[in-house]
Design a protein around this motif. Structure first.
Motif, PDB file in Angstrom:
ATOM      1  N   ASP A 394       0.813  -1.213   0.000  1.00  0.00           N
ATOM      2  CA  ASP A 394       0.000   0.000   0.000  1.00  0.00           C
ATOM      3  C   ASP A 394       0.848   1.266   0.000  1.00  0.00           C
ATOM      4  O   ASP A 394       0.325   2.356  -0.252  1.00  0.00           O
ATOM      5  N   GLN A 396       2.774   2.104  -2.116  1.00  0.00           N
ATOM      6  CA  GLN A 396       2.912   2.432  -3.534  1.00  0.00           C
ATOM      7  C   GLN A 396       4.251   1.994  -4.113  1.00  0.00           C
ATOM      8  O   GLN A 396       4.623   2.406  -5.216  1.00  0.00           O
ATOM      9  N   THR A 416       9.601   2.462  -7.882  1.00  0.00           N
ATOM     10  CA  THR A 416       8.580   3.487  -7.709  1.00  0.00           C
ATOM     11  C   THR A 416       8.038   3.903  -9.066  1.00  0.00           C
ATOM     12  O   THR A 416       8.706   3.761 -10.086  1.00  0.00           O
ATOM     13  N   HIS A 418       4.207   3.693  -9.524  1.00  0.00           N
ATOM     14  CA  HIS A 418       2.774   3.619  -9.268  1.00  0.00           C
ATOM     15  C   HIS A 418       2.376   4.757  -8.319  1.00  0.00           C
ATOM     16  O   HIS A 418       3.159   5.138  -7.443  1.00  0.00           O
ATOM     17  N   ASN A 419       1.164   5.273  -8.476  1.00  0.00           N
ATOM     18  CA  ASN A 419       0.715   6.345  -7.582  1.00  0.00           C
ATOM     19  C   ASN A 419      -0.512   5.936  -6.765  1.00  0.00           C
ATOM     20  O   ASN A 419      -1.304   6.770  -6.349  1.00  0.00           O
ATOM     21  N   ASP A 420      -0.636   4.627  -6.547  1.00  0.00           N
ATOM     22  CA  ASP A 420      -1.638   4.090  -5.635  1.00  0.00           C
ATOM     23  C   ASP A 420      -1.093   2.752  -5.152  1.00  0.00           C
ATOM     24  O   ASP A 420      -0.002   2.338  -5.542  1.00  0.00           O
ATOM     25  N   TRP A 421      -1.855   2.077  -4.277  1.00  0.00           N
ATOM     26  CA  TRP A 421      -1.366   0.820  -3.721  1.00  0.00           C
ATOM     27  C   TRP A 421      -0.957  -0.154  -4.807  1.00  0.00           C
ATOM     28  O   TRP A 421      -1.535  -0.203  -5.881  1.00  0.00           O
ATOM     29  N   SER A 438      -1.820  -2.202  -9.857  1.00  0.00           N
ATOM     30  CA  SER A 438      -2.002  -1.151  -8.857  1.00  0.00           C
ATOM     31  C   SER A 438      -3.412  -0.567  -8.870  1.00  0.00           C
ATOM     32  O   SER A 438      -4.142  -0.659  -9.866  1.00  0.00           O
ATOM     33  N   ASP A 440      -3.888   2.376  -9.189  1.00  0.00           N
ATOM     34  CA  ASP A 440      -3.869   3.517 -10.112  1.00  0.00           C
ATOM     35  C   ASP A 440      -4.383   3.136 -11.503  1.00  0.00           C
ATOM     36  O   ASP A 440      -4.245   3.902 -12.453  1.00  0.00           O
TER      37      ASP A 440
END
Length: 447
Positions: A394, A396, A416, A418-421, A438, A440
């Motif tokens: 979670d 990210q 890194t 992804h901009n959500d879990w 994800s 996202d």
């Protein structure tokens, strides 16, 4: 996590300093835990309490803002209640009156604590072994799959290594041809489910795919023609959403784990007419993850009841629990066996990953705890050579761990982008590509 340093600070004003402090202590070899997100609710309060109860030292950042923070005050109360050694840092303002009897270090202006301060931390604090240069991994995002219209809950590779399946909250499953990893091509959209698709899994021969959904069903698909998948069977009987599916190595059995707190075993020798062979009912919480060992004799199941259970499924009609793993302090979200079958990885809501030696299935032993994630660990997966473990959270991020030495895993890379879990991770059969799904709405392929 245990044996760590807990950092207490004001989210309102001192977050940037807390991050730098954590990096400083980590570089010095100290394992740290701090709440990077402002999350409320009883469950999160329990997480904070547990982290304080299990820490080896409690560091509090004193500042005008933290003086006014109810959370900091509560955290100090708990640390004092359970007798934790407290090491104050004065970032600004005056030292706390309640901590006046303790030696503190002046770090005004944003300075980092001295080596003397760090060395005063209890020797019981776990130390992180820096990764040897040869253990460093690089993860490069080579493609992003964007066709889903809601969060992606599951990803999986077919045995050919050229096909990826993705299941989503948009109630669809999508198949992708990734022969050219830089230019993936969507080949089919499967639309039979009427609820979120939680899980996808391929049979060992690559001819069949199983999907589990919030609609409480498992569907089997003939994917011999990847352009025209055909729904060939619907498995019913679960009374809760089906969150995880997994084929046995011989392809004859399918396991399904559900929110109804049960695991079902299905004989899928005849794909058109699957037969229920057993229902496993020992868990007292909802099932989140199931997985067969490489030899097919053991099934691991992870549950909201905070346990992992190992089952002897040699007799598929009469599975027997051989061990219950209880060291996690929150829901179990993911389980995964190493290719040699000697190690089990488990990911939990307690933000840790544990490695277990399961050579003796009757007496599994916890051999390592991976503590770098700052959010729920939703997914774990070993590379085909067994030397790398991928974990998605979670927070990210995806983290890659060198697990060549199972007793001393080393964080080798943090992915890194992804901009959500990150809900799901999976390696390709050749180990050269990692797929991650994800919230996202995207799937990323990493080289």
């Amino acid at each position: 996590m245990s044996g760590h340093v807990f950092i207490s600070y004001s989210h309102a004003a001192d977050s940037a300093y807390a991050v730098k402090l954590a990096e400083h202590l980590t570089a010095a070899g100290v394992v740290v835990w701090f709440d990077r997100q402002v999350i409320t609710g009883d469950r999160w309060s329990r997480v904070i309490e547990r982290q304080i109860d299990t820490c080896a030292a409690f560091v509090v950042v004193m500042s005008p803002a933290s003086t006014q923070s109810d959370w900091v005050d509560r955290e100090i109360d708990q640390a004092e209640l359970v007798g934790k050694p407290i090491f104050p840092l004065l970032l600004g303002g005056k030292r706390f009156f309640r901590l006046a009897h303790l030696q503190y270090e002046d770090v005004t202006g944003g300075r980092m604590p001295s080596a003397g301060y760090v060395n005063r931390l209890p020797r019981s604090v776990a130390r992180v072994t820096p990764a040897p240069q040869s253990a460093k991994l690089r993860g490069v995002s080579v493609a992003t799959l964007t066709d889903h219209t809601a969060g992606v809950f599951s990803v999986g590779f077919a045995v050919d290594g050229h096909t990826v399946a993705t299941g989503s909250f948009d109630k669809t499953v999508r198949l992708w041809d990734i022969t050219d990893r830089l230019r993936p091509v969507p080949t089919a959209v499967l639309t039979g489910h009427t609820g979120w698709v939680y899980t996808v899994g391929f049979s060992p021969d690559g001819r069949t795919m199983a999907t589990g959904s919030r609609d409480k069903t498992v569907r089997l698909w003939d994917i011999t023609d990847r352009l025209r998948p055909v729904s060939i069977a619907t498995l019913t009987g679960h009374t809760g959403g089906v969150r995880s599916v997994g084929f046995s190595p011989d392809g004859r059995t399918l396991a399904s784990g559900s929110g109804d707190k049960t695991v079902r075993l299905w004989d899928v020798t005849d794909r058109l007419r699957p037969v229920l062979t057993a229902t496993l009912t020992d868990h007292t919480g909802e099932l989140n993850s199931v997985g067969f060992s490489p030899d097919g004799r053991t099934l691991a199941t992870g549950s909201d009841d905070e346990t992992v259970r190992l089952w002897d499924v040699t007799d598929r009609l009469r599975p027997v629990v051989t061990a219950t793993l209880t060291d996690h302090a929150d829901w179990i979200w993911s389980v995964g066996f190493s290719p040699d079958g000697r190690t089990l990885a488990t990911g939990s809501g307690d933000q840790t990953v544990r490695l277990w030696d399961i050579t003796d299935r009757l007496r599994p032993v916890s051999i390592a705890t991976l503590t770098d994630h700052t959010g729920v660990v939703n997914s774990v997966g070993f590379s085909p050579d067994g030397q790398t473990l991928a974990t998605g959270s979670d927070d990210q991020t995806v983290r890659l761990w060198n697990v060549t030495d199972r007793l001393r895993p080393v964080l080798a890379a943090t992915l890194t982008g992804h901009n959500d879990w990150v809900q799901s991770v999976g390696f390709s059969p050749d180990g050269r590509t990692l797929a991650t799904g994800s919230g996202d709405k995207t799937v990323r392929l990493w080289n």
